[in-house]
Scaffold this active site. Sequence first.
Site, short mmCIF file in Angstrom:
data_model
loop_
_atom_site.label_atom_id
_atom_site.label_comp_id
_atom_site.label_asym_id
_atom_site.label_seq_id
_atom_site.Cartn_x
_atom_site.Cartn_y
_atom_site.Cartn_z
N SER A 148 93.26 -34.21 -8.51
CA SER A 148 94.52 -33.71 -9.04
C SER A 148 94.72 -32.24 -8.69
O SER A 148 93.74 -31.48 -8.56
CB SER A 148 94.54 -33.88 -10.57
N TYR A 173 91.32 -32.47 -18.73
CA TYR A 173 91.71 -33.39 -17.65
C TYR A 173 91.32 -32.81 -16.30
O TYR A 173 90.69 -33.48 -15.47
CB TYR A 173 93.21 -33.66 -17.70
#
Length: 359
Positions: A148, A173
């Site tokens: 990501s 995350y």
Amino acid sequence: MENEKSKISSFCGKTVLITGAAGFIGSNVARKLLNLEQEICVVGLDSMNDYYDVNLKNERLDYLLADRRFIFVKGSIADREMVDNVFAQYRPQVVINLAAQAGVRYSITNPDAYIETNIVGFYNILEAVRRSNENAANAVEHLVFASSSSIYGANAKVPYSTDDKADEPVSLYAATKRSNELMAHAYSKLYDIPATGLRFFTVYGPAGRPDMAYFSFTEKLLKGEKIKVFNHGNCQRDFTYIDDIVEGVVRVAAKAPEQKKGDDGLPVPPYRLYNIGNGQPENLINFINILSEELIRAGVLPENFDIKAHQELVPMQPGDVPVTYADTIPLERDFSFRPGTPLRTGLRKFAEWYAGYRK
């Protein structure tokens, strides 16, 4: 044309395992592979959790299940026994790991879900690949996994390059995704596993995730609610259309990093990282204006809708970053591909899809 033929033939007669196959990116990757190659078996694995509307996942899955070359297994990658059974039964040559607990803000309130899926689950995938590769007949030729843009944290240098230091995540995350990259590198080095990580930048498009800004904004505006514009609108995002993401995933999956020995006789890690982003950051206010214009055009919002009256400027939220911006030169160099779908084009397709979806 020659590159296209080479890419397609690399999947001929092979089994491809896609985790997160009912998800936004996973379902589109599965669809693309089935369209590209006649002689292919795509095994889809998904837990079908209720992080967002399961009906949307079922709709994506129903489309894939209509094709006899697609096999679906329901389960979580955090279930080691189930993962091992899938590898033993189907013996995939290519593994595309897209299963993950997504969402920056959700990681603040539900951290356990991120450790379970993103850390333990990815470890289970790595271990399954390692054990498969102990037998040449069952070897996984390429492991591709989703990372990501969030791993760059509050990096002030733009555009973001895979050569940049990325060890100061601002959300759990992001930390789990960076951990995936490090874990994959270790397994690549130790066990000579060809592995490629892909850092996705703000993916959007039809039938996407309802928790993403463009989708959630649409739902709120339809209800007449105000949308929160973080950092008082001083945010930029590298919005990347789903078709560009999928094209990048498929091209990368078809070309595993080369396996070779170093001067010490040990394997040089056959490991690569790439950004997949549009390379054109858009201001959040501009994005909202284009979204509202396309929703009006598609008949989702009324002609006289006042978008300014439906905005609330608020401070930056924990875990967020002010800008994302992808350097995609390595992707273009190695795969002759660069994402380039204009934001208006992508949002128009989303708005047209949503007009039918809400009916």
